[in-house]
Design a protein around this motif. Structure first.
Motif, PDB file in Angstrom:
ATOM      1  N   UNK A  38     -23.952 -11.158  35.695  1.00 37.41           N
ATOM      2  CA  UNK A  38     -23.557 -12.441  36.262  1.00 37.41           C
ATOM      3  C   UNK A  38     -22.927 -13.353  35.221  1.00 37.41           C
ATOM      4  N   UNK A  39     -23.506 -13.352  34.019  1.00 38.48           N
ATOM      5  CA  UNK A  39     -23.080 -14.369  33.053  1.00 38.48           C
ATOM      6  C   UNK A  39     -21.714 -14.034  32.450  1.00 38.48           C
ATOM      7  N   UNK A  40     -21.406 -12.729  32.277  1.00 41.46           N
ATOM      8  CA  UNK A  40     -20.141 -12.422  31.619  1.00 41.46           C
ATOM      9  C   UNK A  40     -18.948 -12.862  32.463  1.00 41.46           C
ATOM     10  N   UNK A  49     -18.610 -15.492  33.954  1.00 37.94           N
ATOM     11  CA  UNK A  49     -18.388 -16.928  33.885  1.00 37.94           C
ATOM     12  C   UNK A  49     -17.889 -17.373  32.514  1.00 37.94           C
ATOM     13  N   UNK A  50     -17.825 -16.438  31.562  1.00 41.79           N
ATOM     14  CA  UNK A  50     -17.335 -16.815  30.238  1.00 41.79           C
ATOM     15  C   UNK A  50     -15.887 -17.295  30.352  1.00 41.79           C
ATOM     16  N   UNK A  51     -15.551 -18.371  29.633  1.00 39.57           N
ATOM     17  CA  UNK A  51     -14.179 -18.882  29.732  1.00 39.57           C
ATOM     18  C   UNK A  51     -13.179 -17.899  29.125  1.00 39.57           C
ATOM     19  N   UNK A  93      -9.927 -18.098  28.504  1.00 35.81           N
ATOM     20  CA  UNK A  93      -8.987 -18.592  27.510  1.00 35.81           C
ATOM     21  C   UNK A  93      -9.648 -18.658  26.135  1.00 35.81           C
ATOM     22  N   UNK A  94     -10.979 -18.729  26.117  1.00 36.79           N
ATOM     23  CA  UNK A  94     -11.725 -18.711  24.853  1.00 36.79           C
ATOM     24  C   UNK A  94     -11.966 -17.262  24.434  1.00 36.79           C
ATOM     25  N   UNK A  95     -12.376 -16.421  25.394  1.00 40.79           N
ATOM     26  CA  UNK A  95     -12.691 -15.030  25.074  1.00 40.79           C
ATOM     27  C   UNK A  95     -11.459 -14.241  24.632  1.00 40.79           C
ATOM     28  N   UNK A 144     -13.248  -7.292  34.037  1.00 41.31           N
ATOM     29  CA  UNK A 144     -13.059  -8.530  34.790  1.00 41.31           C
ATOM     30  C   UNK A 144     -13.542  -8.390  36.237  1.00 41.31           C
TER      31      UNK A 144
END
Lengths: 327, 302
Positions: free
Chosen positions: B137-139, B141-143, B145-147, B174
């Protein structure tokens, strides 16, 4: 291959003692084998997600505590240890704080606007004639299906300084003259255009989801409230809203997570060269890394951005867990 | 309640009592209110559909028609010239091919991998299950443009810049979280008794997965893969950052490459925008029911 406990049924011809032992033994064997099955099943997912997100995230943490320079990259040197120096320089840089403030305000305004508009549309869909409801539904589906990049190009055209139809229409209002108006000269107006793109695209998903949630509210409850003399507003406040609340919480947190990382809308509306006055945290991280090749500083900004979002993310997952535990 | 206990003749005479007049007035009032709400609904629809209408409108106008100071609200002399210009914009066929390769391969692989992951979550209680769900779930939601910053460096060190392979792997990651979570929902709805019956009949665990569960979640697989298709088809940030070669882009990058700070040809650009949107809009109309119910079913139940 098929040595699971349930094969015991095929051993009927064996002596009674052996069979009894087999029955007693079988579940244990099955159990031991099966215990590993879920791990094998989840392994490919875990490996891919680690490779795509976990490892880069770890690498970003590593970079944020080092100083990777362009020279290191060309000579394939490992970067020098920098301790908290990157974080210190980022946190004492006013650019970072201004970008943070801009990101937070942008997020709050877009989330409130899109959730409130979506909620109003969801309520409205219950009050209009069926054909209008059908019309609104079709419009929402079409808007939802438009790719984000297309919608950005579209609003870029709608706000063209020379031939903007929006300017032309708004100028029809008394006291408004937007002839040749450039929406992007003032960053506040420019960000408002970006926010409009975000809201325009987000409302269909939110409205359709909330409307679907509302149809699940038992009619008898609303009827009971009506009989008890509650007016429409009271019925909504006291019956619909509490039942809708879990869904509302989920879509709101999801919107926060999406809008806080806004990038494409601002980046493309500014044709890939956003002025410093347009920098959100995502854009600041990206330009620091890709344009300035300051990978370590960018990593520190990126980690701080993720930390800022972490609370919202965990809150969201806790809501999801509640669903997962129900089945 | 009290109305029912009243004698029938009272109800017949109802029509002429002052109460009924009031009720009729109220009904008329309600009709006016509904009319006002209808107007509001129509106004909202017009505002929300306007950009799409303007995209289509512009795409059928020639340059001297879309560049007018008084906008034309329909093309006076409609033309498909913009569409023929659009498909002749450099790299259209390369990038169309890339879009198809990327979407199909990422979706197929993530569907297969995600099916196993979903089975684990839906059919087994194992220690680490919650952690697994949490991480999945958490991955997502990672931004991004930052990743993209560390992703870019990792792919660069593996010499995977300007290829499609690196991008495909990221794309699988993704869509995988969504795939796992959605398929989980479909698998949970397959009764466990079917699994057990098949096991009793001598099926192996894997035969149960492929012969029973996989077949029963067919519609779910279609909906999930189409949604994955849309997500990958629409992706722009990752591929435009990692690949610089214009023959290694997808259609979204092809589209954005057509606009520039000064002097964008809006007619052909809007035609290109329509071309890139059509597959997605069609898929959306096919799966719209699945999307709405899939996202909400659990949330309201819970």
């Amino acid at each position: 291959m098929s040595a699971t406990g349930l094969d015991v049924s095929a051993t009927g011809s064996e002596p009674a003692g052996v069979q009894a032992e087999g029955v007693r033994d079988a579940p244990r064997i099955r159990h031991r084998r099966d215990r590993l099955v879920p791990y094998w099943l989840s392994l490919p997912t875990a490996v891919i997600l680690f490779g795509v997100f976990g490892y880069p995230l770890g690498y970003m943490i590593y970079l944020s505590f080092h100083n990777l320079t362009a020279a290191d990259l060309y000579q394939h040197l490992s970067p020098a240890w920098a301790g908290f120096a990157q974080y210190k320089s980022v946190l004492t840089d006013s650019t970072f704080w201004i970008a943070t403030e801009r990101t937070v305000i942008f997020t709050i305004l877009t989330v409130i606007a899109s959730v409130v508009i979506a909620l109003l549309i969801a309520v409205l869909m219950n009050r209009v004639s069926p054909w209008v409801k059908g019309l609104v539904g079709v419009v929402l589906i079409f808007v939802w299906s438009v790719p984000q990049i297309v919608s950005i190009q579209l609003f870029s055209w709608l706000t063209d300084p020379d031939f903007s139809v929006i300017n032309w229409l708004l100028s029809k209002l008394p006291w408004v003259n937007l002839d040749k108006h450039d929406w992007f000269r003032d960053p506040h107006q420019g960000l408002a255009v970006a926010a409009t793109v975000v809201i325009w695209g987000a409302v269909p998903f939110l409205a359709i989801t909330l409307h679907a949630g509302m149809t699940m509210v038992p009619k008898e409850l609303i009827e009971a409230a009506r009989v008890d003399g509650a007016n429409r507003w009271r019925q909504f406040r006291a019956v619909t809203l509490p039942i809708l609340k879990p869904l509302l919480v989920i879509v709101t947190t999801l919107s926060i997570v999406w809008d806080i990382q806004v990038f494409n809308q601002i980046w493309l509306l500014r044709h890939g060269q956003p002025e410093p006055t347009y920098q959100t945290l995502s854009i600041y991280t990206f330009t620091t890394a890709i344009n300035d090749t300051r990978y370590s500083a960018a990593s520190a900004i990126g980690i701080l951005t993720v930390l800022l979002m972490l609370g919202v993310m965990i809150f969201y997952i806790r809501q999801i867990f509640r669903i997962g535990d129900n089945d | 309640m009290s109305v029912i206990t009243k004698p029938a003749d009272v109800r017949v005479g109802d029509r002429r009592t002052p109460q009924s007049k009031q009720r009729r007035r109220r009904r008329a009032g309600r009709r006016v209110v509904t009319g006002l709400f209808n107007l509001l609904g129509i106004a909202l629809s017009v505002v929300w559909i306007f950009p799409i209408y303007w995209m289509l409108n512009t795409s059928f106008k020639s340059a001297n028609e879309y560049q007018t100071f008084t906008p034309h609200f329909w093309p006076h002399s409609p033309t498909v010239g913009n569409y023929t210009t659009a498909v002749h914009v450099l790299n259209f066929y390369d990038d169309l091919g890339n879009s198809l390769i990327l979407t199909v391969s990422a979706v197929v692989i993530s569907l297969l991998v995600g099916f196993f992951g979903a089975l684990a979550v839906a059919r087994f209680r194992f220690s680490g299950r919650r952690v697994f769900i949490f991480l999945v779930m958490i991955v997502q939601m990672l931004p991004l443009a930052v990743m993209i910053v560390p992703m870019y460096r990792v792919l660069a060190s593996l010499n995977q810049i300007d290829t499609l392979y690196g991008v495909i792997v990221i794309y699988i990651g993704l869509v995988l979280p969504y795939t796992v979570w959605t398929l989980r929902g479909f698998i949970v709805n397959v009764p466990r008794e079917l699994d057990e019956a098949a096991l009793v009949d001598g099926c192996t665990q894997f035969q149960v997965f492929f012969r029973i569960i996989l077949r029963l979640i067919g519609p779910g697989l279609v909906a999930t893969s189409l949604y994955g298709f849309i997500q990958i088809w629409n992706e722009w940030l990752i591929i435009s950052t990692i690949n610089h070669d214009n023959t290694k882009q997808n259609l979204m990058v092809w589209l954005t490459n057509q606009s520039s700070l000064r002097g964008t040809a809006w007619g052909p650009l809007m035609a290109s925008a329509v071309i890139t949107s059509v597959p997605v809009v069609v898929l959306f109309l096919i799966i719209r029911r699945h999307i709405a119910t899939g996202l909400t079913a659990g949330a309201v139940k819970g």
